[in-house]
Scaffold this motif. Structure first.
Motif, PDB file in Angstrom:
ATOM      1  N   SER A 245       5.730   2.904   6.977  1.00 53.89           N
ATOM      2  CA  SER A 245       4.413   2.912   6.833  1.00 53.89           C
ATOM      3  C   SER A 245       3.985   3.829   5.594  1.00 53.89           C
ATOM      4  CB  SER A 245       3.577   3.625   7.760  1.00 53.89           C
ATOM      5  OG  SER A 245       2.142   3.746   7.630  1.00 53.89           O
ATOM      6  N   LEU A 246       3.258   3.274   4.588  1.00 53.05           N
ATOM      7  CA  LEU A 246       2.928   3.943   3.312  1.00 53.05           C
ATOM      8  C   LEU A 246       1.692   4.556   3.149  1.00 53.05           C
ATOM      9  CD1 LEU A 246       4.830   1.499   1.044  1.00 53.05           C
ATOM     10  CD2 LEU A 246       5.539   3.689   1.852  1.00 53.05           C
ATOM     11  N   GLY A 247       0.759   4.015   4.108  1.00 50.24           N
ATOM     12  CA  GLY A 247      -0.624   4.608   4.367  1.00 50.24           C
ATOM     13  C   GLY A 247      -1.795   3.766   4.510  1.00 50.24           C
ATOM     14  N   TYR A 248      -2.720   4.010   5.169  1.00 47.62           N
ATOM     15  CA  TYR A 248      -3.917   3.373   5.612  1.00 47.62           C
ATOM     16  C   TYR A 248      -5.160   3.848   4.791  1.00 47.62           C
ATOM     17  CZ  TYR A 248      -1.230   2.253   9.991  1.00 47.62           C
ATOM     18  OH  TYR A 248      -0.328   1.795  10.947  1.00 47.62           O
ATOM     19  N   PHE A 249      -5.630   2.705   4.151  1.00 46.74           N
ATOM     20  CA  PHE A 249      -6.743   2.938   3.225  1.00 46.74           C
ATOM     21  C   PHE A 249      -7.918   2.065   3.788  1.00 46.74           C
ATOM     22  CE2 PHE A 249      -2.852   3.319   1.133  1.00 46.74           C
ATOM     23  CZ  PHE A 249      -3.035   4.366   0.065  1.00 46.74           C
ATOM     24  N   SER A 250      -9.222   2.671   3.679  1.00 41.97           N
ATOM     25  CA  SER A 250     -10.557   1.849   3.971  1.00 41.97           C
ATOM     26  C   SER A 250     -10.974   0.978   2.680  1.00 41.97           C
ATOM     27  CB  SER A 250     -11.742   2.907   4.179  1.00 41.97           C
ATOM     28  OG  SER A 250     -11.778   3.895   3.061  1.00 41.97           O
ATOM     29  N   SER A 251     -10.500   1.387   1.641  1.00 40.76           N
ATOM     30  CA  SER A 251     -10.708   0.523   0.190  1.00 40.76           C
ATOM     31  C   SER A 251      -9.497  -0.543   0.313  1.00 40.76           C
ATOM     32  CB  SER A 251     -10.857   1.392  -0.815  1.00 40.76           C
ATOM     33  OG  SER A 251     -10.981   0.583  -1.943  1.00 40.76           O
ATOM     34  N   ALA A 252      -9.987  -1.664   0.347  1.00 37.75           N
ATOM     35  CA  ALA A 252      -8.802  -2.788  -0.069  1.00 37.75           C
ATOM     36  C   ALA A 252      -8.158  -2.553  -1.400  1.00 37.75           C
ATOM     37  CB  ALA A 252      -9.284  -4.180  -0.047  1.00 37.75           C
ATOM     38  N   GLU A 253      -9.215  -2.121  -2.510  1.00 44.45           N
ATOM     39  CA  GLU A 253      -8.503  -1.762  -3.767  1.00 44.45           C
ATOM     40  C   GLU A 253      -7.335  -0.989  -3.890  1.00 44.45           C
ATOM     41  OE1 GLU A 253     -11.769  -1.252  -6.398  1.00 44.45           O
ATOM     42  OE2 GLU A 253     -12.470  -3.405  -6.180  1.00 44.45           O
ATOM     43  N   SER A 254      -7.726   0.143  -3.223  1.00 47.21           N
ATOM     44  CA  SER A 254      -6.725   1.367  -3.139  1.00 47.21           C
ATOM     45  C   SER A 254      -5.472   0.913  -2.400  1.00 47.21           C
ATOM     46  CB  SER A 254      -7.380   2.487  -2.176  1.00 47.21           C
ATOM     47  OG  SER A 254      -8.434   2.906  -2.780  1.00 47.21           O
ATOM     48  N   ALA A 255      -5.532   0.136  -1.505  1.00 48.88           N
ATOM     49  CA  ALA A 255      -4.300  -0.266  -0.896  1.00 48.88           C
ATOM     50  C   ALA A 255      -3.583  -1.447  -1.709  1.00 48.88           C
ATOM     51  CB  ALA A 255      -4.726  -1.129   0.468  1.00 48.88           C
ATOM     52  N   GLU A 256      -4.373  -2.274  -2.165  1.00 49.09           N
ATOM     53  CA  GLU A 256      -3.642  -3.147  -3.453  1.00 49.09           C
ATOM     54  C   GLU A 256      -3.103  -2.398  -4.536  1.00 49.09           C
ATOM     55  OE1 GLU A 256      -2.085  -6.803  -4.778  1.00 49.09           O
ATOM     56  OE2 GLU A 256      -2.898  -6.031  -2.917  1.00 49.09           O
ATOM     57  N   GLY A 257      -3.631  -1.275  -4.897  1.00 51.33           N
ATOM     58  CA  GLY A 257      -2.985  -0.504  -6.093  1.00 51.33           C
ATOM     59  C   GLY A 257      -1.786   0.176  -5.593  1.00 51.33           C
ATOM     60  N   LEU A 258      -1.723   0.709  -4.297  1.00 57.04           N
ATOM     61  CA  LEU A 258      -0.519   1.409  -3.839  1.00 57.04           C
ATOM     62  C   LEU A 258       0.505   0.158  -3.827  1.00 57.04           C
ATOM     63  CD1 LEU A 258       1.416   3.564  -3.006  1.00 57.04           C
ATOM     64  CD2 LEU A 258       0.312   3.345  -0.631  1.00 57.04           C
ATOM     65  N   ARG A 259       0.286  -1.079  -3.306  1.00 53.94           N
ATOM     66  CA  ARG A 259       1.082  -1.875  -3.009  1.00 53.94           C
ATOM     67  C   ARG A 259       2.046  -2.472  -4.356  1.00 53.94           C
ATOM     68  NH1 ARG A 259       2.123  -7.357  -3.461  1.00 53.94           N
ATOM     69  NH2 ARG A 259      -0.008  -7.859  -4.754  1.00 53.94           N
ATOM     70  N   LEU A 260       1.105  -2.521  -5.547  1.00 50.84           N
ATOM     71  CA  LEU A 260       1.797  -2.895  -6.804  1.00 50.84           C
ATOM     72  C   LEU A 260       2.538  -1.844  -7.338  1.00 50.84           C
ATOM     73  CD1 LEU A 260      -1.584  -4.866  -8.348  1.00 50.84           C
ATOM     74  CD2 LEU A 260       0.582  -5.782  -7.630  1.00 50.84           C
ATOM     75  N   LYS A 261       2.242  -0.338  -7.216  1.00 54.17           N
ATOM     76  CA  LYS A 261       3.180   0.517  -7.517  1.00 54.17           C
ATOM     77  C   LYS A 261       4.256   0.477  -6.841  1.00 54.17           C
ATOM     78  CE  LYS A 261       2.884   5.608  -7.917  1.00 54.17           C
ATOM     79  NZ  LYS A 261       1.914   6.848  -7.460  1.00 54.17           N
ATOM     80  N   MET A 262       4.345   0.431  -5.676  1.00 51.50           N
ATOM     81  CA  MET A 262       5.602   0.114  -4.848  1.00 51.50           C
ATOM     82  C   MET A 262       6.465  -1.192  -5.423  1.00 51.50           C
ATOM     83  SD  MET A 262       5.468   3.101  -3.331  1.00 51.50           S
ATOM     84  CE  MET A 262       7.011   2.851  -2.354  1.00 51.50           C
ATOM     85  N   GLN A 263       5.674  -1.965  -5.539  1.00 52.27           N
ATOM     86  CA  GLN A 263       6.616  -3.327  -5.742  1.00 52.27           C
ATOM     87  C   GLN A 263       7.179  -2.812  -7.238  1.00 52.27           C
ATOM     88  OE1 GLN A 263       4.314  -6.752  -5.665  1.00 52.27           O
ATOM     89  NE2 GLN A 263       5.207  -7.223  -3.564  1.00 52.27           N
ATOM     90  N   ASN A 264       6.457  -2.395  -7.982  1.00 56.77           N
ATOM     91  CA  ASN A 264       6.809  -1.994  -9.668  1.00 56.77           C
ATOM     92  C   ASN A 264       8.140  -1.112  -9.483  1.00 56.77           C
ATOM     93  OD1 ASN A 264       4.889  -3.905 -10.825  1.00 56.77           O
ATOM     94  ND2 ASN A 264       3.672  -2.336 -11.000  1.00 56.77           N
TER      95      ASN A 264
END
Length: 209
Positions: free
Chosen positions: A140-159
């Motif tokens: 688990s990398l974290g829970y976010f109420s904002s979908a944009e924040s979650a997507e930002g972390l996802r892209l950062k981890m994929q990169n």
């Protein structure tokens, strides 16, 4: 005088010998022959258009709630009935605490998951290994109420080379509401007093069923 008489006699003879012009014979109408009379289209009664059946719209019912359990809701229904607002208690399944979970999918075993976890923590990534359930050994990398924040972390981890995903999560709970028989409970003066004494409750309208 004799000449005039001869001319007159000749004229009468000519008239009597001349053939009469043939009379035109119209075809006998079906009405005269006992058949049905032909009518113009304008004379015929036109079929009336049948209006489409109206689809009744969904009605809304006033409700009071929510209570966390049925016993509390039943007690509340008794109080509402005492002030002239009878109703029935019904449970509604709702989803609460909707969050966007960023995670790495489950690894083949816990040792592999722990090695990746140490790598992440060495780089300052706040994370933990899921211990049980269908997502056991996921990270688990974290829970976010904002979908944009979650997507930002996802892209950062994929990169950074980690196959991160985002999943919307929610907690299923059952709430209990009193469905009122009165269609206009707002007109009841005692309802305001009841709600003031129960700050966690409110009045709403939901689909009747």
């Amino acid at each position: 005088m004799l000449v005039i008489n001869l001319v007159y006699v000749g004229f009468q003879l000519t008239k009597s010998l001349a053939p009469e012009p043939p009379s035109l014979r119209l075809p006998v109408s079906q009405a005269a022959a006992g058949g049905e009379r032909l009518r113009l289209l304008a004379d015929s009664p036109q079929p009336q258009s049948v209006p489409a059946a109206s689809v009744p719209g969904g009605s809304l019912c006033p409700v009071i709630g929510p209570w966390e359990n049925r016993e509390q809701a039943e007690a509340g229904a008794v109080q509402l009935k005492a002030i002239g607002l009878p109703g029935r208690v019904r449970g509604l399944s709702v989803q609460k605490d909707r969050l966007n979970w960023v995670y790495l999918p489950p690894y083949e075993d816990r040792e592999r998951a722990l090695r990746v976890l140490r790598e992440l923590q060495d780089h300052g990534v706040d994370s933990f290994v899921v211990k049980e359930g269908e997502d056991a050994n996921a990270i688990s990398l974290g829970y976010f109420s904002s979908a944009e924040s979650a997507e930002g972390l996802r892209l950062k981890m994929q990169n950074a080379g980690y196959p991160a995903f985002v999943r919307e999560t929610a907690r299923d709970v059952t709430e209990y509401w009193v469905y009122l028989s009165n269609s206009k409970p707002e007109d009841n003066a005692d309802l305001k007093v009841f709600l003031e004494g129960n700050q966690s409750l409110g009045i709403d309208k939901v689909s009747c069923y």
